[in-house]
Design a protein around this motif. Sequence first.
Motif, PDB file in Angstrom:
ATOM      1  N   GLN A 164       0.846  -1.187   0.000  1.00  0.00           N
ATOM      2  CA  GLN A 164       0.000   0.000   0.000  1.00  0.00           C
ATOM      3  C   GLN A 164       0.888   1.246   0.000  1.00  0.00           C
ATOM      4  O   GLN A 164       2.109   1.174   0.192  1.00  0.00           O
ATOM      5  CB  GLN A 164      -0.921   0.020   1.221  1.00  0.00           C
ATOM      6  N   SER A 170      -4.273   1.081  -2.546  1.00  0.00           N
ATOM      7  CA  SER A 170      -3.992  -0.348  -2.400  1.00  0.00           C
ATOM      8  C   SER A 170      -4.556  -1.083  -3.600  1.00  0.00           C
ATOM      9  O   SER A 170      -5.742  -0.891  -3.924  1.00  0.00           O
ATOM     10  CB  SER A 170      -4.620  -0.873  -1.101  1.00  0.00           C
ATOM     11  N   THR A 187     -12.093   4.728  -4.017  1.00  0.00           N
ATOM     12  CA  THR A 187     -13.040   3.642  -3.742  1.00  0.00           C
ATOM     13  C   THR A 187     -13.878   3.921  -2.507  1.00  0.00           C
ATOM     14  O   THR A 187     -14.921   3.301  -2.310  1.00  0.00           O
ATOM     15  CB  THR A 187     -12.299   2.312  -3.543  1.00  0.00           C
ATOM     16  N   ARG A 201      -7.548   2.926  -5.402  1.00  0.00           N
ATOM     17  CA  ARG A 201      -6.831   1.859  -6.100  1.00  0.00           C
ATOM     18  C   ARG A 201      -6.223   2.458  -7.353  1.00  0.00           C
ATOM     19  O   ARG A 201      -6.663   3.547  -7.797  1.00  0.00           O
ATOM     20  CB  ARG A 201      -7.784   0.727  -6.461  1.00  0.00           C
TER      21      ARG A 201
END
Length: 327
Positions: A53, A66, A83, A99
Amino acid sequence: MADWWVERGIGETRAILIGGDRILEARIEPDGGLTAGTVIDARLVRRIPARNQGIVEWADGQALVSPLPPGITQGAMCRIEITRPATPEPGKPKRARARPAAHDAVVGPAPTLADRLPGARVPPRFGPDPFEQAGWSEVLEEAETGLIRFAGGSLSIHPTPAMTLFDADGELAPLDLGMAAARAAGAAIRRLDIAGSIGIDLPTVEDKAARIAMAEALDQTVPPPFERTAVNGFGFVQIVRRRERLSLPELYALDPAAWAARALIRRAERSIGHGERLIAAHPDVVAAIAANPGWTDRLAARLGAPVTLQPDPALRISGGHVQPRHA
C-alpha cells in the motif's frame, strides 16, 4: 413496487427508495465531496511495502492506495480511482481509500447520484413533497440521534472506529425482542445507508434454533450482497457490507452544523408563504450557510424572494426554523 426519487438540492443531492409509502433506502451526497469513482492524479508520498500500500496526496486531499501501482517510486505521480471517501473518527478522520486507475481512465469526477440511479423520479418543486410524505424528517432524526424505535423496544446506533454498533433494548421476552430488533436493525442498515463492518448486540438466547431465526430475520431485511457471522451465544452478530460512501449517521457526525444547514435550506426551499424568508438557527448553522453564499443566492432565486439569516444561540443545532414574511 418501489421507486427511486432523486432531488438535486442546494448543497446536496439526495435520493430515496420509496416502497409502501415509506422510505426503504436513503442516500445523501453533499456537493463538493469526494465520491467513489473519482479519478485523480496524485503523488505517492509514502510507500508501505509490507502491506503493498501507499499514501498519495493531491492539492486538497490524501488517500491510502492499495495495491501499490507496479514499479512506482516514492515521489512519483500516479493516477488513482477513489473507492471510499475519508470517514469521520475521533481524533482524526480515516484517509480516503483508492486503487490504481485503469490504464484508460480519464481524470474527472465520479458519476453523480442521479447518473447512478437512471430512471429515478424527480419530485416537483412545488406542491406535495414525496420525501416528507415518506418520512424524510424522521430518517434525518434517526441519523442525528442514533435512536431507532420499534414496537416493544429500541435500537441505539454507536459509530466506532472499528465498526457501527447496534444495541437492542426493550421489555419483550428475549426471543421476541431479538426477532423484532433483528428486523429493525436490518431495515435501519438499509434505510440509513450503513455499510462496512456492522455489529448488532441482540438479546442472549440459549436455544440455537432461536439464534438461527434471528439471523434469518436479518437476511430478509438487509439487501445483498453482504456477509455475516452466526448469532453467537451472547446474542452478537457481525455483518460486513461493501462500503463506498459515508452512511447518514457518519455524514451527520462529520459536520453536524453543515448537515443541519443543508436540511434547513431544503425546508426553506419547500416553505409555504410569500415574501422574505427569515432563517433562524444556531450560530454554527448560520455560519455554515454563510460560508456558502451560493446557497442563499440559489434559494432566493428559487423562491423569488430575499433570504435573511438570524443566528440564535438558544436554538439547538437541529432546531432551526424558517419564517416567511407573509404566511
